[in-house]
Design a protein around this motif. Sequence first.
Motif, PDB file in Angstrom:
ATOM      1  N   UNK A  31      46.420  32.458  39.524  1.00  0.00           N
ATOM      2  CA  UNK A  31      45.627  32.819  38.615  1.00  0.00           C
ATOM      3  C   UNK A  31      45.985  34.224  37.999  1.00  0.00           C
ATOM      4  N   UNK A  32      46.292  34.975  38.755  1.00  0.00           N
ATOM      5  CA  UNK A  32      46.610  36.461  38.157  1.00  0.00           C
ATOM      6  C   UNK A  32      48.050  36.323  37.354  1.00  0.00           C
ATOM      7  N   UNK A 113      27.065  29.867  43.601  1.00  0.00           N
ATOM      8  CA  UNK A 113      28.403  29.626  43.948  1.00  0.00           C
ATOM      9  C   UNK A 113      29.335  30.312  42.852  1.00  0.00           C
ATOM     10  N   UNK A 114      28.683  30.490  41.396  1.00  0.00           N
ATOM     11  CA  UNK A 114      29.532  30.712  40.507  1.00  0.00           C
ATOM     12  C   UNK A 114      29.687  32.475  40.152  1.00  0.00           C
ATOM     13  N   UNK A 115      29.046  32.939  41.542  1.00  0.00           N
ATOM     14  CA  UNK A 115      29.189  34.677  41.316  1.00  0.00           C
ATOM     15  C   UNK A 115      30.575  35.031  41.357  1.00  0.00           C
ATOM     16  N   UNK A 116      31.294  34.662  42.234  1.00  0.00           N
ATOM     17  CA  UNK A 116      32.551  35.213  42.469  1.00  0.00           C
ATOM     18  C   UNK A 116      33.531  34.755  41.157  1.00  0.00           C
ATOM     19  N   UNK A 117      33.249  33.777  40.407  1.00  0.00           N
ATOM     20  CA  UNK A 117      34.128  33.365  39.302  1.00  0.00           C
ATOM     21  C   UNK A 117      33.734  34.451  38.354  1.00  0.00           C
ATOM     22  N   UNK A 118      32.620  34.893  38.198  1.00  0.00           N
ATOM     23  CA  UNK A 118      32.075  35.921  37.212  1.00  0.00           C
ATOM     24  C   UNK A 118      32.900  37.134  37.560  1.00  0.00           C
ATOM     25  N   UNK A 119      32.770  37.570  38.810  1.00  0.00           N
ATOM     26  CA  UNK A 119      33.613  38.771  39.370  1.00  0.00           C
ATOM     27  C   UNK A 119      35.086  38.776  39.197  1.00  0.00           C
ATOM     28  N   UNK A 120      35.666  37.647  39.432  1.00  0.00           N
ATOM     29  CA  UNK A 120      37.016  37.611  39.414  1.00  0.00           C
ATOM     30  C   UNK A 120      37.681  37.402  38.135  1.00  0.00           C
ATOM     31  N   UNK A 121      36.762  37.016  37.050  1.00  0.00           N
ATOM     32  CA  UNK A 121      37.102  37.020  35.542  1.00  0.00           C
ATOM     33  C   UNK A 121      37.088  38.472  34.979  1.00  0.00           C
ATOM     34  N   UNK A 122      36.066  39.264  35.704  1.00  0.00           N
ATOM     35  CA  UNK A 122      36.074  40.608  35.079  1.00  0.00           C
ATOM     36  C   UNK A 122      37.395  41.368  35.700  1.00  0.00           C
ATOM     37  N   UNK A 123      37.706  41.062  37.010  1.00  0.00           N
ATOM     38  CA  UNK A 123      39.044  41.815  37.807  1.00  0.00           C
ATOM     39  C   UNK A 123      40.300  41.237  36.798  1.00  0.00           C
ATOM     40  N   UNK A 124      40.279  40.038  36.440  1.00  0.00           N
ATOM     41  CA  UNK A 124      41.493  39.388  35.793  1.00  0.00           C
ATOM     42  C   UNK A 124      41.553  40.106  34.198  1.00  0.00           C
TER      43      UNK A 124
END
Length: 271
Positions: A31-32, A113-124
């Motif tokens: 992903x990264x 369950x979508x919370x990590x997706x939002x956090x990971x999107x911000x990190x990416x």
Amino acid sequence: MPVDTTFNKFFAFTRRGFLLASSYRLNFFGTYLGGVLLVVFFAVLQKLLGTHPPAVAQYGDYFTFILIGGVFARYLSFGMRHFGRELEQEMIAGTLEPMLVTATPPALVLLGPSLWVAVEGGILMLVQFLAGTLFFAADFSRANWPAALVIALVSFTALSAWGVLAAAFMLLFKRADPLSWLVDVTIFLLAGVYFPVSLLPLWLRIPAYLVPLSYSLEAMRLALMRGQGINQLWGYVGVLLLFNIVLIPLSIFAFRRALVQVKRAGSLGHY
């Protein structure tokens, strides 16, 4: 529910998402890697079209223009897509009904369950901006970061409301959002990721300004490339808030109605 308990459950859902994602290591690091390669693609595209094409001269250099558009649009697409997608995965795994018998609010069970997706999107997004600045000289010297943060918040809220609508559809009909294809069309054509919306023919420009992403990208570029503040971007903020006023109550109503319907039909655990 006490604030500390709610926070702990938000953290638990986020941690669970991280553990699930990181357990597939190749996909996790891919992903990264894919995010960084996308930045490289933007740099190659700039070499093809030139550093300062006339269409984006009012903003600055083309690489920074498409970096902001591509990265920010991809992040906002998480809000539009992933509530429904993550909910679909939970329905397939059969984990929804056991969690709904706990004291956790139903909305948090279904959307958590979508919370990590939002956090990971911000990190990416941060990784991509950093790569673009360090390796390809993206110009953020005039950036107004507080204004950009405000734009990001109101934009993500509006587009997440769209995602909640998609989740309501998934909950009720057990099928993917029938308008998910519109996300791709919006990102790659109507919202002006690679070129200003003003270049579109009139018959496409009108629908382009009927989606919040167009205003988000325009305002974000003005904030980060020209240093404009909220006092200069109030028109864009006002439009995005109007989208929020319409979409948030609509999405909450649709989600509640869908939840009541599936509970009444006893179909929550079926897929």
